[in-house]
Design an enzyme around this catalytic site. Structure first.
Site, PDB file in Angstrom:
ATOM      1  N   SER A 246       0.841  -1.192   0.000  1.00  8.03           N
ATOM      2  CA  SER A 246       0.000   0.000   0.000  1.00  8.03           C
ATOM      3  C   SER A 246       0.885   1.255   0.000  1.00  8.03           C
ATOM      4  CB  SER A 246      -0.964  -0.040   1.192  1.00  8.03           C
ATOM      5  OG  SER A 246      -1.965   0.932   1.069  1.00  8.03           O
ATOM      6  N   GLU A 380      -9.238  -4.460  -5.308  1.00  8.03           N
ATOM      7  CA  GLU A 380      -8.428  -3.517  -4.540  1.00  8.03           C
ATOM      8  C   GLU A 380      -9.226  -2.327  -4.008  1.00  8.03           C
ATOM      9  OE1 GLU A 380      -5.065  -3.461  -2.983  1.00  8.03           O
ATOM     10  OE2 GLU A 380      -4.323  -3.758  -5.007  1.00  8.03           O
TER      11      GLU A 380
END
Length: 624
Positions: A246, A380
């Protein structure tokens, strides 16, 4: 008499626990997995003993602990306490006196952030402190000082608002033990870095002092500590792979473009999981500056009406840590609920970051020669879109918190590129409840804006502009999750293979908590995927298995490399109904052609959607 009986009873008790542990050894993993699921502690199954390591060069002793075949050294500081006048400033590398003995048996404090529960499968945040610039090291038990093992350094995610190397989500034991069992041992290092206002405050005075992007500077200092010290732990400082997830992945890309690539990065390979410069949104905007000013006003630190002054910065440095934490976290969570991500984040400072990352990439201003794996997961964007999304306006609002500069024409084009009929087949009324196709539409747009398209842009521009050979850049899409039962319990089954889903596979976590799926099939996929990544850490080439893992732009010609966007993409698909497959896509090829896995990925329309999202106009509006 009674006083003499107590030691005897304790000794018999310890012996009993020891014999019980030996008897239950064949059933250890099964028992521990079920104990984790039901939150039961079984200390007699945890084989813990002290480990002493001596750094003879610096005459420093580290006292760690061995648990079930893995040596752990925790709360090792790489920088001085960043409080007081060190607040917001670049980290000061720590220098221990010769003869120092460091207790590395217990995890340390997390960097300042909101406390309490986060997700069912993550740690509860209970211990925060500014004095948090530490790292944890895990290695196979018995590693020789001269082993020269490859090193994996983990940069955690959390939106620059939360997280720690000590979070149970990043437990390294499974990866370390399996790698050793496979005859390919590695050393794992997890690092803490400053978050929120402590890591990313910005003002005119801070820019002039070069006291900006402190969290990024922390990461670099930690990686430099690894370079300079890991050999004492049996690691090879010339075989370090930086792995981020991330914003941790986004930050790795920023480390590569830092200082316009004028200085070598302290790692030799990179793996960017669910992140690229696209997560570093609005780099050159005033958003973070305005947020810093707003918090300074709440603290009462605006001096002489000038929020950008040295005096205001000094006041913030003198403010109680608890006050500054509470006010900044409250402001961030109010603006970006529930966790306050992307309220403070890396920004343009004309020093560490000199321009928008995508522009630096196109100018070739980055560190070169770094093999890269980059990735995204299939759903996602699922948790970034509100489940109540049901209109076109809702879809646009789903990313409006982060991306505020999109023009009307850009928004219209996005809706056109993601027609609602593409997502009608995703609705599962029996399991998802009253969810509109608009929700899945929004999730897919967010996925491409923040993850898929920036990942593709980074990979292509890095190869195109001489960052690495075509053979050294790979991409994967992850299509499995162990969180499905957790999401169902949370009332969010529509999240499916959401953000974070591939972490327990990459780290081969065998005992994932919070009610997650620890079934044999999932554990086998975790073992296989982790082995593939370990192979990359050790050799620079991941193990693609029988299906192979082609380079991201395999077969690209010199002429094609002159284009702004690729016309062919290859990736590895992990998990899901199509298994572990190598997928090759070409622009303008009939969607009906190819394998089942290729058809599934073609559904994402990466070429037409990412070509627009990565265009100069949209990148500028997004601030990337």
């Amino acid at each position: 008499m009674a006083s003499r009986a107590i030691p005897l009873l304790l000794g018999l008790g310890a012996l009993g626990f020891g014999l019980l542990a030996v008897f239950l050894e064949p059933f250890r993993e099964l028992l521990l997995t079920n104990a984790d699921h039901f939150d039961i502690k079984l200390p007699f199954l945890e084989q813990v003993s002290p480990v002493i390591l001596v750094d003879h060069t610096r005459e420093i002793t580290y006292i760690g602990r061995q648990s079930n075949g893995v040596d752990h050294f925790q709360n090792i500081f790489y920088a001085e306490d960043p409080s007081g006048n060190n607040r917001f400033a670049p980290p000061v590398p720590i220098k221990h006196e010769k003869g120092s003995s460091i207790d590395a048996t217990q995890s340390g404090a997390w960097c300042p952030q909101g406390t309490g529960d986060v997700l069912p499968f993550t740690s509860k945040v209970v211990n925060i402190s500014e004095n948090c610039l530490s790292l944890r090291i895990a290695r196979p038990h018995g590693t020789a000082p001269d082993a020269k093992l490859p090193v994996l350094v983990w940069l955690h995610g959390g939106g620059h608002a939360l997280g720690s190397a000590s979070d149970v989500l990043y437990e390294p034991d499974g990866l370390v033990k399996q790698a050793a069992a496979d005859g390919q041992p590695v050393i794992y290092v997890g690092i803490n870095y400053r978050l929120g206002i402590f890591g990313f405050a910005i003002s005119k005075a801070l820019i002039e002092a070069k006291h900006t992007n402190a969290g990024l500077r922390d990461q670099r200092a930690a990686l430099e500590w690894v370079r300079d010290n890991i050999e004492s732990f049996g690691g090879d400082p010339q075989r370090v792979t930086a792995v981020g997830q991330s914003v941790g992945a986004s930050d790795i890309s920023l480390q590569l473009v830092a200082f316009e690539g004028k200085y070598d990065v302290p790692f030799q390979q990179a793996m960017m999981i669910s992140g690229a410069p696209g997560l570093n949104i609005n780099t050159k905007s005033d958003l973070v500056l305005n947020n810093t000013e707003a918090v300074a006003r709440e603290v009462g630190c605006i001096k002489n009406g000038d929020s950008q002054s040295v005096e205001t910065v000094q006041c913030l440095r003198e403010a109680p840590f608890e006050l500054l934490t509470n006010l900044s976290v409250t402001a961030a969570r109010a603006a970006h609920p529930p966790f306050g991500e992307a309220f403070f984040y890396p920004t343009y400072d004309n020093d560490f970051v000199t321009d928008r990352p995508s522009q630096l990439l196109r100018a070739g201003k980055f560190t070169k020669g770094i093999p890269v794996i980059a990735s995204w997961v299939s759903n996602e964007g699922a948790w970034f879109a509100p489940p109540t999304t049901s209109t076109d306006e809702d879809v646009l609002n789903s990313f409006g918190l982060w991306l505020t500069g999109h023009s009307k024409s850009t928004k219209s084009k996005l809706l056109e590129l993601y027609p609602i009929e593409d997502f009608e087949g995703m609705v599962r009324p029996d399991s998802d409840g009253p969810i509109s196709p608009q929700y899945y539409r929004a999730a897919q747009i967010v996925k491409d804006l923040l993850f898929s398209c920036p990942v593709l842009d980074f990979a292509w521009q890095y190869v195109k502009n001489g960052g690495a050979e075509v053979s050294q850049v790979r991409i994967y899409e992850h299509n499995a999750t162990r969180y499905a039962p957790v999401f169902e319990t949370m009332g969010l089954p529509m999240w499916r293979v959401a953000h974070l889903s591939d972490i327990p596979y990459v780290l081969n976590i065998q005992r994932l908590g919070g009610g997650a799926d620890n079934s044999p099939a999932q554990l086998e996929l975790a073992k296989m995927m982790s082995r593939s990544i370990v192979k990359f850490v050790a050799s620079g080439i991941p193990d693609g298995g029988p299906e192979g893992w082609p380079a991201a732009f395999d077969g690209v010609t010199k002429g094609e490399l002159k284009r702004e966007f690729p016309s062919r993409i290859a990736l590895k698909l992990f998990g899901g109904p199509y298994g572990n497959a190598a997928v090759s896509l070409k622009k303008d090829v009939n969607e009906a052609e190819g394998t089942a896995a290729e058809k599934a990925v073609k559904w994402e329309k990466l070429f037409e959607r990412c070509e627009f999202i990565n265009s100069e106009k949209v990148r500028e509006e997004s601030g990337v």
